[in-house]
Design an enzyme around this catalytic site. Structure first.
Site, PDB file in Angstrom:
ATOM      1  N   CYS A  63       0.857  -1.184   0.000  1.00 14.84           N
ATOM      2  CA  CYS A  63       0.000   0.000   0.000  1.00 14.84           C
ATOM      3  C   CYS A  63       0.896   1.238   0.000  1.00 14.84           C
ATOM      4  CB  CYS A  63      -0.884  -0.006   1.239  1.00 14.84           C
ATOM      5  SG  CYS A  63      -1.840   1.510   1.429  1.00 14.84           S
TER       6      CYS A  63
ATOM      7  N   CYS B 232       0.247   3.063   3.646  1.00 13.27           N
ATOM      8  CA  CYS B 232       0.716   2.556   4.940  1.00 13.27           C
ATOM      9  C   CYS B 232       1.741   1.438   4.845  1.00 13.27           C
ATOM     10  CB  CYS B 232      -0.468   2.098   5.782  1.00 13.27           C
ATOM     11  SG  CYS B 232      -1.186   0.537   5.218  1.00 13.27           S
TER      12      CYS B 232
ATOM     13  N   CYS C 207      -7.463  -0.603   1.230  1.00 11.10           N
ATOM     14  CA  CYS C 207      -6.462  -1.196   2.113  1.00 11.10           C
ATOM     15  C   CYS C 207      -7.129  -1.443   3.461  1.00 11.10           C
ATOM     16  CB  CYS C 207      -5.279  -0.247   2.274  1.00 11.10           C
ATOM     17  SG  CYS C 207      -4.125  -0.761   3.561  1.00 11.10           S
TER      18      CYS C 207
ATOM     19  N   CYS D  95      -5.244   1.089   6.312  1.00 13.88           N
ATOM     20  CA  CYS D  95      -5.360   2.557   6.349  1.00 13.88           C
ATOM     21  C   CYS D  95      -6.624   3.062   5.659  1.00 13.88           C
ATOM     22  CB  CYS D  95      -4.121   3.211   5.746  1.00 13.88           C
ATOM     23  SG  CYS D  95      -3.996   3.071   3.957  1.00 13.88           S
TER      24      CYS D  95
ATOM     25  N   CYS E   7      -8.673  -4.511 -10.293  1.00 15.49           N
ATOM     26  CA  CYS E   7      -8.202  -3.441 -11.169  1.00 15.49           C
ATOM     27  C   CYS E   7      -7.711  -2.287 -10.296  1.00 15.49           C
ATOM     28  CB  CYS E   7      -9.368  -3.011 -12.062  1.00 15.49           C
ATOM     29  SG  CYS E   7      -8.900  -1.789 -13.282  1.00 15.49           S
TER      30      CYS E   7
HETATM   31 FE    FE Z   1      -2.777   1.105   3.541  1.00 17.45          FE
END
Ligand code: FE
Length: 171
Positions: free
Chosen positions: A87, A90, A136, A139, A159
């Site tokens: 990510c 984070c 995510c 976060c 996607c």
């Molecule tokens: Fe994250």
């Protein structure tokens, strides 16, 4: 004297308990590719100002305002090195190069995340289309959408926006 001391200790204990309650972040279980097992991790909760300071304008727009990068412009669309996509907000491990495929859409596409626990999904009916948003799990950053027209083995097409991801090559 003794009583005052005790009162001070009690007051301090009460204050610290209050502080720890207020700041205790929610813990979630995620899969760690690096460690090869599930681990507990604290959710990341930042203010808009904190995110703006940390992210580029493009990353902020996509991750925090649910934007979409133009097709065929992202750095990971035609990227096939071996490693893990984290990510960009984070650092949580999200997707593996082993599950990446060329969807021809212009966005990096995967058949699955590294573990179901590492992402969250949400119904998204903006722009008059019913889609499933992918975020995510740690976060809450917007990553992209998942569609059910993907290849085997899952039949799913995650996607993603390149700007939501940060690739780390496998050693
Ligand atoms: Fe994250």
């Amino acid at each position: 004297m003794k009583t005052t001391g005790l009162l001070v200790i009690m007051l301090f204990a009460g204050l610290s308990a209050g502080i720890s309650l207020a700041t205790a972040a929610e813990e979630i279980k995620v899969y760690s590719v690096e460690q090869g097992r599930y681990v507990m991790t604290e959710k990341v909760d930042k203010s808009a100002a904190e995110w703006r300071e940390q992210l580029t304008r493009e990353e902020y727009h996509i991750l925090r305002e649910k934007g979409t990068e133009p097709a065929f412009t992202g750095k990971y669309d035609k990227h096939y090195a071996k490693g893990i996509y984290h990510c960009a907000g984070c650092g949580l491990e999200l997707f593996s190069s082993a599950d990446k495929f060329d969807s021809g859409t212009g966005w990096p596409s995967f058949t699955a995340p590294v573990a179901a626990e590492n992402i969250a999904t949400k119904d998204d009916s903006s722009f008059f289309i019913s889609r499933t948003e992918v975020l995510c799990a740690r976060c809450g950053g917007h990553l992209g959408h998942v569609f059910n027209d993907g290849p085997k083995p899952t039949g799913l097409r995650y996607c993603m926006n390149s700007a939501s991801l940060e690739f780390v090559a496998s050693k």
